[in-house]
Design a protein around this motif. Sequence first.
Motif, PDB file in Angstrom:
ATOM      1  N   ALA A  43      -3.631  15.991  -9.087  1.00  0.00           N
ATOM      2  CA  ALA A  43      -3.832  14.587  -9.477  1.00  0.00           C
ATOM      3  C   ALA A  43      -2.670  13.714  -9.021  1.00  0.00           C
ATOM      4  N   HIS A  44      -3.013  12.505  -8.633  1.00  0.00           N
ATOM      5  CA  HIS A  44      -1.968  11.524  -8.322  1.00  0.00           C
ATOM      6  C   HIS A  44      -1.577  10.808  -9.614  1.00  0.00           C
ATOM      7  N   TYR A  45      -0.347  10.270  -9.612  1.00  0.00           N
ATOM      8  CA  TYR A  45       0.169   9.586 -10.805  1.00  0.00           C
ATOM      9  C   TYR A  45      -0.637   8.350 -11.209  1.00  0.00           C
ATOM     10  N   GLY A  59       1.460  14.606  -8.554  1.00  0.00           N
ATOM     11  CA  GLY A  59       2.517  14.300  -7.599  1.00  0.00           C
ATOM     12  C   GLY A  59       2.263  13.056  -6.787  1.00  0.00           C
ATOM     13  N   ASP A  60       3.221  12.773  -5.903  1.00  0.00           N
ATOM     14  CA  ASP A  60       3.038  11.674  -4.938  1.00  0.00           C
ATOM     15  C   ASP A  60       2.289  12.247  -3.727  1.00  0.00           C
ATOM     16  N   SER A  61       2.062  11.414  -2.724  1.00  0.00           N
ATOM     17  CA  SER A  61       1.222  11.849  -1.600  1.00  0.00           C
ATOM     18  C   SER A  61       1.822  13.058  -0.873  1.00  0.00           C
ATOM     19  N   LEU A  62       3.145  13.090  -0.741  1.00  0.00           N
ATOM     20  CA  LEU A  62       3.761  14.233  -0.051  1.00  0.00           C
ATOM     21  C   LEU A  62       3.623  15.495  -0.896  1.00  0.00           C
ATOM     22  N   THR A 148       4.863   9.699   4.471  1.00  0.00           N
ATOM     23  CA  THR A 148       4.541   9.166   3.148  1.00  0.00           C
ATOM     24  C   THR A 148       5.732   8.302   2.727  1.00  0.00           C
ATOM     25  N   SER A 149       5.633   7.686   1.565  1.00  0.00           N
ATOM     26  CA  SER A 149       6.744   6.815   1.146  1.00  0.00           C
ATOM     27  C   SER A 149       8.001   7.634   0.858  1.00  0.00           C
ATOM     28  N   SER A 150       7.863   8.945   0.596  1.00  0.00           N
ATOM     29  CA  SER A 150       9.076   9.709   0.284  1.00  0.00           C
ATOM     30  C   SER A 150       9.754  10.316   1.514  1.00  0.00           C
ATOM     31  N   ALA A 217      10.755  -0.300  -7.887  1.00  0.00           N
ATOM     32  CA  ALA A 217       9.570  -0.769  -7.146  1.00  0.00           C
ATOM     33  C   ALA A 217       9.167   0.213  -6.055  1.00  0.00           C
ATOM     34  N   HIS A 218       7.872   0.182  -5.742  1.00  0.00           N
ATOM     35  CA  HIS A 218       7.340   1.010  -4.658  1.00  0.00           C
ATOM     36  C   HIS A 218       7.471   0.231  -3.345  1.00  0.00           C
ATOM     37  N   PRO A 219       7.796   0.911  -2.226  1.00  0.00           N
ATOM     38  CA  PRO A 219       7.988   0.177  -0.960  1.00  0.00           C
ATOM     39  C   PRO A 219       6.727  -0.435  -0.356  1.00  0.00           C
ATOM     40  N   GLU A 220       5.564  -0.255  -0.990  1.00  0.00           N
ATOM     41  CA  GLU A 220       4.365  -0.963  -0.525  1.00  0.00           C
ATOM     42  C   GLU A 220       4.383  -2.423  -0.991  1.00  0.00           C
ATOM     43  N   CYS A 221       5.360  -2.789  -1.860  1.00  0.00           N
ATOM     44  CA  CYS A 221       5.466  -4.185  -2.343  1.00  0.00           C
ATOM     45  C   CYS A 221       6.026  -5.068  -1.232  1.00  0.00           C
ATOM     46  N   SER A 234       9.167   6.293  -3.702  1.00  0.00           N
ATOM     47  CA  SER A 234       7.786   6.768  -3.870  1.00  0.00           C
ATOM     48  C   SER A 234       7.534   6.948  -5.360  1.00  0.00           C
ATOM     49  N   THR A 235       6.299   7.243  -5.735  1.00  0.00           N
ATOM     50  CA  THR A 235       6.015   7.404  -7.168  1.00  0.00           C
ATOM     51  C   THR A 235       6.875   8.523  -7.772  1.00  0.00           C
ATOM     52  N   THR A 236       7.002   9.640  -7.049  1.00  0.00           N
ATOM     53  CA  THR A 236       7.859  10.720  -7.570  1.00  0.00           C
ATOM     54  C   THR A 236       9.315  10.252  -7.638  1.00  0.00           C
TER      55      THR A 236
HETATM   56  P1  13P Z   1       3.079   7.722  -3.227  1.00  0.00           P
HETATM   57  O1  13P Z   1       2.594   8.341  -4.509  1.00  0.00           O
HETATM   58  O2  13P Z   1       3.135   8.721  -2.133  1.00  0.00           O
HETATM   59  O3  13P Z   1       4.364   7.005  -3.442  1.00  0.00           O
HETATM   60  O4  13P Z   1       1.988   6.641  -2.775  1.00  0.00           O
HETATM   61  C1  13P Z   1       1.608   5.608  -3.589  1.00  0.00           C
HETATM   62  C2  13P Z   1       0.250   5.142  -3.323  1.00  0.00           C
HETATM   63  O5  13P Z   1      -0.060   3.988  -3.257  1.00  0.00           O
HETATM   64  C3  13P Z   1      -0.769   6.136  -3.167  1.00  0.00           C
HETATM   65  O6  13P Z   1      -1.938   5.535  -2.848  1.00  0.00           O
END
Ligand code: 13P
Length: 333
Positions: A43-45, A59-62, A148-150, A217-221, A234-236
């Motif tokens: 599951a993703h966060y 976990g995060d995507s990685l 991925t972001s990480s 903050a997440h770098p997608e911002c 990244s989320t993790t």
């Molecule tokens: P991460 O969990 O890899 O940081 O990615 C965030 C996200 O937006 C996943 O869709």
Amino acid sequence: MSDIHIPNTLEEKGYLDIPVDPTLDLFAEIEKLKKEKNAIVLAHYYQEPDIQDVADYIGDSLGLAQKAQSTEADMIVFAGVHFMAETAKILNPSKKVVLPDLKAGCSLSDSAPPALFKAFKDKHPDHVVVTYINCSAEIKALSDYICTSSNAQKIVESIPEETPIIFAPDKNLGAYLNKKTGRNMLLWNGACMVHEIFSVEKLKQLKLRHPEAKVIAHPECEEPVLALADFIGSTTGLLKFTQTDSAESFIVVTETGILHQMEKASPHKTFIPAPPDNACACNECPYMKLNTLEKLYLCMKYGQPEIIMPESLRLRAKLPIDRMLEISARYGL
Ligand code: 13P
Ligand code: SF4
């Protein structure tokens, strides 16, 4: 999301017409199915708390891609979005990979239609293509490296400085990486609808009201939001920061699903979700939230909807993912 139509949604099969007995203990039933089918729930966060609570790994995507690569389960139940489940299938052709709701897409992934992206790539034949994992298998097949972001910074830095790079599809992550690495990557114009919605003004007001809180903050911002952050990850990365940093409160600028694990890991700390630009709940990902505990149970029970793709596409998409996993392992990520 992938262009390939896979006619096996729970709706198409009619499974959703069969009501789930409301007296069923879904948590117990899912545990039973895990054993019966030798299944693992990843599951993703950003999934709803109930789903996170039944997951074997969050976990995060990685982390999710690495877990999908190493699992010995026969069935991978992917509680996340389509590109994540697709990545798991690319890494595991012989395993059954199911996604509770096949419509769980991603605005970032949708922002890069393969034909347009191929035309763009063809205009820049000297460029190496680094693509964020939030993209379809077709886009992965057109890429040289996935990130991925990480691990994005390490992946970009592993490419010789004089090599020109196309970065897709997230322009915000791309701009952040350009700033961090001093590169001038050519950016595809895509973005995540959730991470673009945060209001700089409201975030400034929130900071004034909670001067003791750290902004994470997440770098997608977008850049003006990232400029207000004490930590970007990244989320993790964000979750770990809240566990190790001495601050007692955090303003969290990402999808609100992550708060569940933050609160579980640090029950004495305070987590404040950053406000979106209007009164909607747009800091929740509508795609991630399509998955429910009921759908998770049904997809385990029926083994549908399943992720399927042509072998030739899978092989082409696997190459840049393998490169990413190899570089990540080299750096202990
Ligand atoms: P991460 O969990 O890899 O940081 O990615 C965030 C996200 O937006 C996943 O869709
Ligand atoms: Fe895609 Fe954004 Fe949802 Fe992540 S949060 S799945 S990037 S739309």
